[in-house]
Design an enzyme around this catalytic site. Sequence first.
Site, short mmCIF file in Angstrom:
data_model
loop_
_atom_site.label_atom_id
_atom_site.label_comp_id
_atom_site.label_asym_id
_atom_site.label_seq_id
_atom_site.Cartn_x
_atom_site.Cartn_y
_atom_site.Cartn_z
N LEU A 211 -9.50 -4.26 7.36
CA LEU A 211 -10.44 -3.56 6.51
C LEU A 211 -11.63 -4.45 6.19
CD1 LEU A 211 -7.98 -1.83 4.03
CD2 LEU A 211 -9.30 -0.73 5.81
N ASP A 241 -11.48 0.01 -7.48
CA ASP A 241 -12.23 -0.13 -6.24
C ASP A 241 -11.26 -0.29 -5.08
OD1 ASP A 241 -14.73 -0.06 -7.55
OD2 ASP A 241 -14.53 -2.20 -8.05
N LEU A 242 -11.22 0.66 -4.19
CA LEU A 242 -10.20 0.71 -3.14
C LEU A 242 -10.18 -0.57 -2.31
CD1 LEU A 242 -8.06 2.32 -1.59
CD2 LEU A 242 -9.90 3.26 -0.18
N ASP A 243 -9.01 -1.24 -2.31
CA ASP A 243 -8.77 -2.44 -1.50
C ASP A 243 -9.77 -3.55 -1.77
OD1 ASP A 243 -6.53 -1.38 -0.22
OD2 ASP A 243 -7.75 -0.40 1.31
N GLU A 244 -10.30 -3.62 -2.99
CA GLU A 244 -11.27 -4.65 -3.34
C GLU A 244 -10.85 -5.44 -4.57
OE1 GLU A 244 -15.29 -3.32 -3.52
OE2 GLU A 244 -15.20 -2.27 -1.59
#
Length: 299
Positions: A211, A241-244
């Site tokens: 990602l 925050d998606l995948d952050e």
Amino acid sequence: MSSTTGTPPPSTHPHSQEGPTHWVLSLSCPDQPGIVAAVAGLLATHGGNITESQQFGDPLTGLFFMRVQVEAATSRDELQTALTTLAHEFDMTWRLDVAGRRVRTVAMVSTAAHCLHDLLFRQRSEGLPVDIVAVVSNHTALADVAAFYGIPFHHVPVTRDTKPQAEARLLELVQELDVELVVLARYMQILSDDLCRTLAGQVINIHHSFLPSFKGARPYAQAHDRGVKLIGATAHYVTGDLDEGPIIEQDVERVDHTRSVEDLVALGQDVERRALARAVRWHAEHRVLLDGHRTIVFR
């Protein structure tokens, strides 16, 4: 993970005062002279023998971070009272716990079994300091894995229409079971912003490190098509925050043109297991402190 309070976790029981207790203290505060001396002096005053100490001052944020293990025969209440006074003086965020105490944990999964198998095995055979009290899944595929290890399995289906009810059920389980940590062990659902805020600093996720390069379905097939030379995985705290969220651990494996898609999947799953297990261990041992959007990890 630092905490805004020194209150013991709900599953902690009073410790017998027949001998010294091995405590772990983690803290953060604005950096200034005298913090280490003040903490060491407080612990010495209460009969503490420091067995491990690590600290770091972040010049970018101006914050100081410290993790101390100490043997002391004094009571939790006495230490907490003294630390509360010290925390007020230094504007300190801190947490005190018994070293090695198993952190009450829920593992959330979908259909991939590799991370769940690994965590349950490490808990049983390798001293991973967690107590997985439930497995929660939006599918029933891994119910037999939970049953093999004697862990209660909760099937909580999720659709677009039922997501609020599913997350409400998860929070009920967290409260009923005194859960301190939620591990998304390849749970293929996105948590809502509200749930992420409610469980801030208490949810760890694992994902492949492709990602944002290879989003969507079959990321390993996409990576193979592009001829990647490294595959990896990232374990991080979950935020809105998606995948952050703040990264705890990353791992990689070098590959070459001879590897098939199936090879990449197998290697990737192994990397995911390793990275997630280390992140969970370090969190449970209070070695991870939040520093804004990143983490300080005392290994």
